[in-house]
Enzyme design. Structure first.
Site, PDB file in Angstrom:
ATOM      1  N   LYS A 288       4.402  29.956   2.771  1.00 20.77           N
ATOM      2  CA  LYS A 288       3.374  29.515   1.734  1.00 20.77           C
ATOM      3  C   LYS A 288       1.998  29.351   2.337  1.00 20.77           C
ATOM      4  O   LYS A 288       1.040  29.969   1.531  1.00 20.77           O
ATOM      5  CB  LYS A 288       3.709  27.837   1.252  1.00 20.77           C
ATOM      6  CG  LYS A 288       5.099  28.155   0.417  1.00 20.77           C
ATOM      7  CD  LYS A 288       5.405  26.594   0.087  1.00 20.77           C
ATOM      8  CE  LYS A 288       4.699  26.792  -1.565  1.00 20.77           C
ATOM      9  NZ  LYS A 288       5.487  27.617  -2.263  1.00 20.77           N
TER      10      LYS A 288
ATOM     11  N   HIS B 293       0.949  -1.303  -0.009  1.00 16.69           N
ATOM     12  CA  HIS B 293       0.013   0.008  -0.005  1.00 16.69           C
ATOM     13  C   HIS B 293       0.871   1.309  -0.031  1.00 16.69           C
ATOM     14  O   HIS B 293       0.615   2.160  -0.848  1.00 16.69           O
ATOM     15  CB  HIS B 293      -0.979   0.050   1.180  1.00 16.69           C
ATOM     16  CG  HIS B 293      -1.634   1.326   1.547  1.00 16.69           C
ATOM     17  ND1 HIS B 293      -2.436   1.872   0.731  1.00 16.69           N
ATOM     18  CD2 HIS B 293      -1.431   2.253   2.541  1.00 16.69           C
ATOM     19  CE1 HIS B 293      -3.000   3.035   1.249  1.00 16.69           C
ATOM     20  NE2 HIS B 293      -2.213   3.219   2.404  1.00 16.69           N
TER      21      HIS B 293
ATOM     22  N   TYR C 137       9.455  15.716  -0.155  1.00 23.35           N
ATOM     23  CA  TYR C 137       9.308  17.026  -1.174  1.00 23.35           C
ATOM     24  C   TYR C 137       8.941  16.834  -2.463  1.00 23.35           C
ATOM     25  O   TYR C 137       8.025  17.594  -2.921  1.00 23.35           O
ATOM     26  CB  TYR C 137      10.355  17.946  -0.547  1.00 23.35           C
ATOM     27  CG  TYR C 137      10.211  18.502   0.655  1.00 23.35           C
ATOM     28  CD1 TYR C 137       9.371  19.106   1.099  1.00 23.35           C
ATOM     29  CD2 TYR C 137      11.001  17.641   1.689  1.00 23.35           C
ATOM     30  CE1 TYR C 137       9.166  19.465   2.397  1.00 23.35           C
ATOM     31  CE2 TYR C 137      10.915  17.967   3.064  1.00 23.35           C
ATOM     32  CZ  TYR C 137      10.005  18.747   3.432  1.00 23.35           C
ATOM     33  OH  TYR C 137       9.807  19.145   4.845  1.00 23.35           O
TER      34      TYR C 137
ATOM     35  N   THR D 166       7.750  26.693   4.889  1.00 22.83           N
ATOM     36  CA  THR D 166       6.089  26.252   4.766  1.00 22.83           C
ATOM     37  C   THR D 166       5.291  27.092   5.366  1.00 22.83           C
ATOM     38  O   THR D 166       4.040  27.377   4.396  1.00 22.83           O
ATOM     39  CB  THR D 166       6.170  25.065   5.516  1.00 22.83           C
ATOM     40  OG1 THR D 166       7.290  24.237   5.122  1.00 22.83           O
ATOM     41  CG2 THR D 166       4.991  24.308   4.947  1.00 22.83           C
TER      42      THR D 166
ATOM     43  N   SER E 146      13.228   5.284 -14.192  1.00 21.79           N
ATOM     44  CA  SER E 146      12.279   6.095 -15.005  1.00 21.79           C
ATOM     45  C   SER E 146      12.055   7.285 -14.541  1.00 21.79           C
ATOM     46  O   SER E 146      12.242   8.360 -15.227  1.00 21.79           O
ATOM     47  CB  SER E 146      10.881   5.423 -14.840  1.00 21.79           C
ATOM     48  OG  SER E 146       9.876   6.202 -14.870  1.00 21.79           O
ATOM     49  N   SER E 147      12.072   7.704 -13.277  1.00 24.49           N
ATOM     50  CA  SER E 147      11.964   9.161 -12.445  1.00 24.49           C
ATOM     51  C   SER E 147      13.107   9.590 -12.965  1.00 24.49           C
ATOM     52  O   SER E 147      12.928  11.067 -13.104  1.00 24.49           O
ATOM     53  CB  SER E 147      12.030   8.838 -11.070  1.00 24.49           C
ATOM     54  OG  SER E 147      11.042   8.161 -10.706  1.00 24.49           O
TER      55      SER E 147
ATOM     56  N   ARG F 100       2.546   1.718  15.037  1.00 26.88           N
ATOM     57  CA  ARG F 100       2.084   1.117  13.768  1.00 26.88           C
ATOM     58  C   ARG F 100       2.636  -0.133  13.510  1.00 26.88           C
ATOM     59  O   ARG F 100       3.644  -0.811  13.898  1.00 26.88           O
ATOM     60  CB  ARG F 100       2.779   2.295  12.711  1.00 26.88           C
ATOM     61  CG  ARG F 100       4.334   2.129  12.563  1.00 26.88           C
ATOM     62  CD  ARG F 100       4.525   3.599  12.031  1.00 26.88           C
ATOM     63  NE  ARG F 100       4.670   3.560  10.734  1.00 26.88           N
ATOM     64  CZ  ARG F 100       5.563   4.168   9.888  1.00 26.88           C
ATOM     65  NH1 ARG F 100       6.583   4.823  10.472  1.00 26.88           N
ATOM     66  NH2 ARG F 100       5.601   3.897   8.573  1.00 26.88           N
TER      67      ARG F 100
ATOM     68  N   TRP G  20       7.712   0.297   3.422  1.00 25.94           N
ATOM     69  CA  TRP G  20       8.186   0.959   2.303  1.00 25.94           C
ATOM     70  C   TRP G  20       9.660   1.248   2.342  1.00 25.94           C
ATOM     71  O   TRP G  20      10.480   1.480   1.189  1.00 25.94           O
ATOM     72  CB  TRP G  20       7.459   2.204   1.925  1.00 25.94           C
ATOM     73  CG  TRP G  20       7.514   3.342   2.597  1.00 25.94           C
ATOM     74  CD1 TRP G  20       7.491   3.840   3.992  1.00 25.94           C
ATOM     75  CD2 TRP G  20       8.505   4.379   2.065  1.00 25.94           C
ATOM     76  NE1 TRP G  20       8.084   4.942   4.091  1.00 25.94           N
ATOM     77  CE2 TRP G  20       8.448   5.573   2.701  1.00 25.94           C
ATOM     78  CE3 TRP G  20       8.969   4.524   0.763  1.00 25.94           C
ATOM     79  CZ2 TRP G  20       9.209   6.476   2.842  1.00 25.94           C
ATOM     80  CZ3 TRP G  20       9.400   5.794   0.528  1.00 25.94           C
ATOM     81  CH2 TRP G  20       9.772   6.854   1.484  1.00 25.94           C
TER      82      TRP G  20
ATOM     83  N   GLU H 133      12.474  12.953  -1.081  1.00 24.75           N
ATOM     84  CA  GLU H 133      11.267  12.356  -1.852  1.00 24.75           C
ATOM     85  C   GLU H 133       9.837  12.839  -1.195  1.00 24.75           C
ATOM     86  O   GLU H 133       9.052  12.833  -1.859  1.00 24.75           O
ATOM     87  CB  GLU H 133      11.245  10.738  -1.574  1.00 24.75           C
ATOM     88  CG  GLU H 133       9.994  10.186  -1.742  1.00 24.75           C
ATOM     89  CD  GLU H 133       9.822   9.851  -3.049  1.00 24.75           C
ATOM     90  OE1 GLU H 133      10.663  10.175  -4.098  1.00 24.75           O
ATOM     91  OE2 GLU H 133       8.624   9.447  -3.698  1.00 24.75           O
TER      92      GLU H 133
ATOM     93  N   ASP I  81       6.424  20.838 -27.188  1.00 28.48           N
ATOM     94  CA  ASP I  81       6.636  19.624 -26.544  1.00 28.48           C
ATOM     95  C   ASP I  81       7.776  19.590 -25.460  1.00 28.48           C
ATOM     96  O   ASP I  81       8.308  20.605 -25.386  1.00 28.48           O
ATOM     97  CB  ASP I  81       6.951  18.246 -27.589  1.00 28.48           C
ATOM     98  CG  ASP I  81       6.320  16.996 -26.984  1.00 28.48           C
ATOM     99  OD1 ASP I  81       6.512  16.747 -25.997  1.00 28.48           O
ATOM    100  OD2 ASP I  81       5.953  16.052 -27.912  1.00 28.48           O
TER     101      ASP I  81
ATOM    102  N   SER J 116      -1.406  26.464  -5.892  1.00 30.26           N
ATOM    103  CA  SER J 116      -1.014  28.005  -6.200  1.00 30.26           C
ATOM    104  C   SER J 116      -1.575  28.211  -7.779  1.00 30.26           C
ATOM    105  O   SER J 116      -1.411  29.444  -7.910  1.00 30.26           O
ATOM    106  CB  SER J 116       0.575  28.005  -6.119  1.00 30.26           C
ATOM    107  OG  SER J 116       1.265  27.482  -4.911  1.00 30.26           O
TER     108      SER J 116
ATOM    109  N   HIS K 267      13.819  11.638   2.527  1.00 29.36           N
ATOM    110  CA  HIS K 267      13.333  13.079   2.870  1.00 29.36           C
ATOM    111  C   HIS K 267      13.176  13.888   1.650  1.00 29.36           C
ATOM    112  O   HIS K 267      12.102  14.417   1.513  1.00 29.36           O
ATOM    113  CB  HIS K 267      13.998  13.726   4.080  1.00 29.36           C
ATOM    114  CG  HIS K 267      13.071  14.613   4.682  1.00 29.36           C
ATOM    115  ND1 HIS K 267      12.013  14.288   5.632  1.00 29.36           N
ATOM    116  CD2 HIS K 267      12.664  15.836   4.461  1.00 29.36           C
ATOM    117  CE1 HIS K 267      11.236  15.040   5.983  1.00 29.36           C
ATOM    118  NE2 HIS K 267      11.501  16.149   5.408  1.00 29.36           N
TER     119      HIS K 267
ATOM    120  N   HIS L 280      16.317  13.295  11.025  1.00 29.37           N
ATOM    121  CA  HIS L 280      15.079  12.945  11.736  1.00 29.37           C
ATOM    122  C   HIS L 280      14.304  11.721  11.612  1.00 29.37           C
ATOM    123  O   HIS L 280      13.443  11.544  12.320  1.00 29.37           O
ATOM    124  CB  HIS L 280      14.294  14.494  11.784  1.00 29.37           C
ATOM    125  CG  HIS L 280      13.528  14.613  10.502  1.00 29.37           C
ATOM    126  ND1 HIS L 280      13.268  15.852   9.878  1.00 29.37           N
ATOM    127  CD2 HIS L 280      12.727  13.509   9.494  1.00 29.37           C
ATOM    128  CE1 HIS L 280      12.469  15.791   8.762  1.00 29.37           C
ATOM    129  NE2 HIS L 280      12.175  14.285   8.809  1.00 29.37           N
ATOM    130  N   HIS L 281      14.758  10.978  10.694  1.00 33.96           N
ATOM    131  CA  HIS L 281      13.773   9.838  10.499  1.00 33.96           C
ATOM    132  C   HIS L 281      14.589   8.743  11.412  1.00 33.96           C
ATOM    133  O   HIS L 281      14.108   7.605  11.536  1.00 33.96           O
ATOM    134  CB  HIS L 281      13.800   9.277   9.064  1.00 33.96           C
ATOM    135  CG  HIS L 281      12.924  10.144   8.173  1.00 33.96           C
ATOM    136  ND1 HIS L 281      11.597   9.918   7.923  1.00 33.96           N
ATOM    137  CD2 HIS L 281      13.543  11.353   7.461  1.00 33.96           C
ATOM    138  CE1 HIS L 281      11.163  10.646   7.276  1.00 33.96           C
ATOM    139  NE2 HIS L 281      12.029  11.590   6.832  1.00 33.96           N
TER     140      HIS L 281
END
Lengths: 818, 270, 115
Positions: free
Chosen positions: A336, A79, A262, A333, A174-175, A455, A144, A260, A109, A273, A258, A307-308
């Protein structure tokens, strides 16, 4: 071999018309590729949603056995992976990015249309690889983040983690490809006058996102390659018994992980926006501040991965550093959030479904952001980590954040994509059901976390105080599933009976609304000249600040251009074939059937070469590309430099692993084995080859193709000598000293690092030989010297990497690691 | 307490102030008020950080204040000096036919950056530092070297002369970002070291009642966090100047124009 | 491809501005000479016992010089659009920072958890 060029001339009015199934399989039009991404991602969203429902059903009652524990692990892992890599990223960058970037910057293009198609096909096959467990062996089951060393073959013998490892490797390719493409497009393909500070904010957010992708994915790739080697070649990258540390995986993963986060949220900011100013009837408040905030967030995102990992015990100094940088992110943040509120303030609001979703995003994302700040403090984090508070936090920022932004963008752009309007009534039903059900499901997870529910647990005992909220959440999760029914009805209704959309149904501000709906295949009959931010609004009403009540000029003048003259690159089947090749290689690795691997590799190489010769002039399809580009630079050169930039991070991760593991290595082999005289010789060989390369370039630039070819062959020759030296060195270590690949940490890191460099040299030699071949047949001249120059850039980069390796690995062999 | 100063520091100060005044008198021109304020700010910063009580504490082995001195020398004083130097004062020197080739080379962004990075890293490399940094009278000269490489470092950003163009704004951002490498490479190992790395600071106790080890961590953090926060501010300042510049760029055409039939014009601005 | 000629303003001057001023063969040879000398110095430094205490900074400075020469002259960053320098040095900075922090976090702190 060379397929005849088939330049299509744009007769069609809409990009959706014509071509049939084969047309879709061979398409290289960015809008069709966007639709392919969108449809694929929606399919996987259904799959990921199904897994979530199963997981929630399992947690409905204490001591429930709806799923087996093994299936439960597979479902919650898949998931997460599905929603992150196969839903949010492809929808945001794949769908919205592909569809909107050329339209918003006034291009016809993306920079490399065939590469774009290739990215999609690789994405599709990567997604299939990740989900192969449905058919055989079981889905990924390690979370994950796939923490080492639980992912080692010893602890996870089945193929589950192999699907994870190879699937993410393929998806990463691909990314990075599509990120490179978008980066070059935004940098180099903007319409005249579209300076950086006139770009729509969505373009800014995608620009920063793709930079993050380019510089963060290499770290994940390195981590996954190590995992791959541990699982397939029995190395010890994450094995404590050999002196290694599983924490290495966590670092490599979160250096990627991290940013990722963002990568998933910045495009959402961009979409919001775009939506908020249109329905507020005002220009975006504080545009420079918004851009600044995006850049600052991205910049800080590289300094916060720790921080993870507070729970791994990095020590007070590191904890403090990561805590401070993480808290700092709250500042941009906050900027924004307030700028969105000031945009809404005093506007003429039109509460369409898209606007409602955007406003809900702002509120819900703020809630998720606030709980995120709590986790930035190590003492609080130590209590909350691995509890349901974390689950609540990331579902607020991604589910109620990114997904709501995607839905806002969906309702906003559906008319432009399909040419039909959606029903607002059904849309409002969807909105209110979604707001209720998402909040009702995820908000109580904060309570569960405070009550101590960890969790990822399979089930729990009764009377822990968790029973009620779990039941409540599961029922509300079903309502989430239900809330998508109005959406599906709406899509069906719109496609069958929907009102035809005009070019500009929302009275919008940016260029994409100035083209017909749905856009023609060439996007802009004539490329517009941009004079201000919110270019389309200015064209309609005279100025950015105009109220929008009196139209001062006809928005869209009738096209006077003969659109049949617009050059459109021909469709190509090779991206699909190359994608199949990569898929075949991954598949062959999984089933351990080497014939499949080699067949797939042959297909890959064949398609790559065929693609290179597909168009005349070596892919210089559009002879005016440089003159038409924004910066007056060749897109291929910009692309090469961006690729080199991405590669530096890849090598940095390999080198740091080598330096760390060199000093932790156990066993007899260490850096003392290295042969300085031999590698000194190799260094001179490589430096000389670089000299020959620049001489070749200089020769071609003065149209001296004879000497150019000679120097090219010389470069390739010296490259071969270098490779020969390396083969000798490896052979000497392996056969004479018995230092096999996985002998100890030193040997595996050394072979991997130097071997990857050698692999780059090998690719370079092949490339050089192809160029020399072209030189012999007189295909290279001063006009096409750029092809040599790009090959040269790659070659010199390989040389530069060797300069670093020679010093850090060889000459500093006696220096104790840091 | 007597306000004391190293001879080397006094010489540098005298050269700066004397040179400034001499040029102004010789050329018979007067700097603007802002330039004067900036220049005196630089002088005051040097006087405050390198003489008197702060310097006294540094001589009593305060590592934290020693790092503070260095940050003033490379981050505070040079930008202020450059901002305080009028173009007519710099021109005769920097366009002199003997000086110009060298100056052009030294102020190339990458050269300036590498020069600064190498000097800053070397000065803090324990074997070098132990032999050079705290051996009087060389001590003062290390400060002079830092000030000098600091001036060269900031020159591409704040060049007073149009003949020496400043970097474009995006490149300025890049330059600032690049600057984090030497700073982090020096600050992080000092902060995280498990023992006192410089022989000079092994002896204790240090001022403020700190142990040598605690003093070292404090100094490291001052350098690490200090440069990070400072560079973040510089980055913000550059960014908003860039944004304003682009905002002020006059549009091609003030008239409301339909998007389509426009003359092709090309912008080189990015 | 002639029929594909889109109406466009040819900008040869501007094209030339972005791509010209490549170094001459003589300059390339000079650079190659300096690179050789620097490499000889590197290897020399490695073998001279007296220099062992400053081996690391000396080697780093020498290799940085080589790095700069190859990037600036062979890859002609020195002569090309500044954008390419940005595209290279921005990721390079990040790579260097990652390298420094990873070696510190794993090599150092993993052995000695904090002061």
């Amino acid at each position: 071999m060379a397929a005849q060029p088939r330049p299509i001339h744009a007769e069609q009015t809409s990009y959706l018309e014509g071509g049939g199934i084969y047309g879709w399989l061979t398409t290289i039009d960015h809008k069709r590729i966007a639709v392919l991404y969108g449809v694929t991602a929606v399919f996987f969203m259904a799959l990921g949603g199904f897994e979530a429902m199963a997981v929630r059903t399992q947690l409905m009652y204490p001591n429930n056995h709806f799923l087996s524990a093994q299936t439960y692990n597979q479902f919650f892992t898949t998931h997460g992976l599905t929603m992150i890599f196969l839903v949010i990223m492809p929808l945001e960058t794949g769908f919205f990015g592909n569809f909107l970037i050329p339209l918003q910057i006034g291009a016809r293009d993306v920079a490399f249309p065939r590469l774009n198609a290739l990215s999609y096909w690789i994405f599709l096959f990567g997604a299939i690889t990740l989900n192969l467990g449905w058919l055989y062996g079981g889905l990924p089951n390690g979370g994950w983040f796939g923490y080492a060393n639980l992912t080692e073959r010893y602890y996870s013998p089945g193929p589950n983690i192999d699907f994870f490892d190879l699937g993410l490797l393929v998806l990463g390719v691909s990314s990075v490809m599509s990120a490179l493409n978008f980066f070059v497009t935004i940098i180099n393909m903007r319409a005249p006058g579209m300076t950086f500070f006139r770009m729509p904010l969505f373009i800014w957010s995608i620009l920063v996102t793709v930079i993050l992708i380019l510089l963060a994915f290499p770290s994940l790739t390195v981590g996954l390659i190590f995992l791959f080697m541990d699982r397939y070649f029995d190395t010890h990258y994450y094995r404590v018994i050999a002196g290694a540390t599983p924490i290495l995986w966590q670092h490599l993963f979160w250096i990627f992980g991290h940013p990722e986060v963002y990568i998933m949220i910045l495009p959402a900011f961009g979409l919001i926006s775009e939506v908020i100013p249109v329905f507020s009837g005002k220009p975006l408040f504080g545009y420079p501040m918004m851009v600044y905030a995006i850049i600052a967030i991205a910049f800080l995102s590289y300094g916060v991965w720790g921080h993870h990992m507070f729970a791994t015990g990095m020590g007070p100094v590191a904890d403090m550093t990561f805590s401070v940088t993480s808290l700092l992110i709250a500042i941009p943040t906050g900027i924004k959030i307030f700028n969105w509120l000031f945009t809404v303030w005093g506007g003429r609001l039109r509460f369409t479904t898209a606007y409602l979703f955007a406003l809900a995003f702002v509120i819900q994302f703020t809630i998720g952001g606030l709980s995120g700040m709590m986790h930035a403090s190590p003492p609080i984090d130590l209590e909350q980590t691995d509890s349901y508070i974390i689950v609540a936090h990331f579902h607020y920022v991604l589910g109620l954040g990114a997904l709501f932004a995607i839905l806002a963008g969906f309702y906003f752009y559906w008319p432009k994509v399909t040419g039909r309007m959606l029903s607002e009534t059904l849309g409002k039903w969807h909105f209110w059901l979604a707001v209720w059900s998402f909040n009702a499901t995820f908000f109580p997870m904060h309570f569960l976390g405070e009550l101590g529910m960890p969790r990822r647990i399979y089930t729990y005992a009764p009377h822990m105080g968790w029973d009620f909220w779990n039941k409540w959440e599961t029922w509300n999760a079903y309502i989430i599933a239900l809330s998508f029914i109005p959406l599906l009805l709406n899509i069906y209704w719109s496609l069958t009976n929907g009102e035809r959309a005009t070019e500009d149904p929302w009275d919008a501000r940016t260029l994409e609304w100035s083209v017909p709906t749905p856009p023609p295949i060439y996007n802009f009959a004539e490329v517009p000249t941009v004079t201000a931010r919110d270019a389309f609004w200015v064209a309609k009403y005279g100025s950015v600040e105009a109220s929008g009540l009196t139209q001062s000029a006809p928005a869209i003048a009738p096209a006077l251009v003969d659109v049949s003259k617009i050059h459109i690159p021909a469709p190509s089947l090779y991206p699909l074939l190359m994608g199949l090749g990569i898929f075949g290689m991954a598949l062959g690795m999984l089933i351990g059937w080497y014939r499949v691997i080699f067949t797939a590799m042959a297909l890959l190489v064949f398609s790559a070469i065929a693609m290179a010769f597909e168009y005349p002039n070596w892919g210089e399809e559009n002879p005016h590309a440089v003159a038409e580009s924004f910066l007056g630079l060749d897109s291929r050169k910009v692309g090469m430099w961006s690729f080199i930039g991405s590669e530096t991070v890849f090598f940095a991760c390999l080198i740091s692993t080598y330096m760390v593991y060199k000093s932790r290595s156990l066993g007899v082999y260490d850096a003392g084995i290295l042969n300085i005289p031999l590698t000194s010789f190799s260094t001179f060989v490589l430096l000389t080859s670089s000299l020959l390369m620049v001489l070749a370039l200089a020769a071609f630039q003065r149209d001296d193709h004879k000497w150019g070819t000679i120097w090219l062959i010389g470069t390739a020759l010296f490259g071969c000598i270098f490779l020969g030296g390396q083969v000798y060195e490896f052979g000497d270590f392996w056969l004479e000293h018995g230092m096999v690949f996985n002998a100890n940490l030193f040997s595996q890191c050394f072979y991997t690092l130097v071997g990857f460099h050698g692999f780059h040299v090998f690719i370079g030699v092949v490339w050089l030989l192809v160029m020399a071949f072209a030189g012999i047949f007189g295909k290279l001249n001063a006009k096409r010297s750029l092809a040599v120059e790009i090959c040269g850039l790659y070659w010199h980069f390989v040389d530069i990497v060797w300069v670093v390796i020679f010093v850090l690995v060889y000459l500093m062999r006696t220096v104790k690691g840091a | 307490m007597i306000w004391e100063a190293d001879p080397a520091t006094l010489i540098v100060l005298a050269l700066l102030v004397g040179g400034y005044a001499a040029f102004a008198l010789a050329l018979k021109r007067w700097p603007t008020v802002i330039q004067l304020i900036a220049f005196s700010g630089a002088i005051l910063a040097i006087v405050g950080a390198l003489t008197g009580p702060v310097d006294e504490l540094v001589k009593q082995r305060s590592f934290a204040l020693y790092i503070f001195q260095q940050l003033v020398l490379v981050f505070i004083a040079p930008p202020l000096i450059l901002a305080g130097t009028p173009d007519w004062m710099a021109r005769p020197v920097l366009t002199h036919r003997l000086i110009e080739p060298l100056a052009r080379f030294l102020t190339r962004p990458l050269v300036a950056y590498i020069l600064f990075g190498a000097a800053f890293a070397l000065v803090h490399f324990p074997p070098v530092c132990d032999r050079v940094c705290h051996v009087h009278p060389v001590y003062g000269d290390v400060d002079t070297v830092l000030l000098l490489v600091g001036l060269i470092l900031w020159f591409p950003l704040l060049s007073p002369l149009p003949e020496y163009p400043r970097l474009s704004y995006p490149m300025q951002v890049m330059y600032i970002f690049l600057l984090m490498i030497p700073m982090t490479a020096v600050a992080a190992p000092i902060t995280m070291a498990q023992s006192v790395v410089y022989i000079y600071y092994v002896e204790g106790p240090h001022p403020f009642g700190l142990s040598p080890m605690a003093d070292q961590v404090l100094g490291g953090i001052i350098m690490w966090v200090g440069q990070g926060v400072y560079l973040m501010f510089v980055f913000s300042a550059i960014f908003f100047r860039w944004a304003r510049r682009e905002d002020e760029t006059p549009p091609f055409n003030r008239r409301p124009v339909p998007l389509r039939p426009l003359p092709r014009q090309r912008s080189h601005a990015i | 491809m002639s029929e594909s000629a889109v109406e466009h303003v040819t900008a040869p001057a501007h094209h030339a501005a972005a791509e010209s001023h490549h170094p001459t063969a003589v300059q390339y040879l000079v650079v190659a000479g300096i690179l050789t000398v620097l490499t000889v110095c590197e290897i020399g430094v490695y073998y001279i016992p007296a220099l062992q205490s400053v081996l690391v900074p000396l080697l780093l400075i020498l290799s940085a010089g080589k790095f700069y020469l190859v990037a600036a002259y062979y890859m002609h960053l020195h002569f090309d659009s500044r954008i390419f320098s940005g595209l290279f040095f921005f990721p390079l900075t990040l790579a260097a920072l990652i390298l420094i922090s990873l070696t510190l976090l794993l090599g150092f702190l993993a052995h000695h958890p904090g002061p």
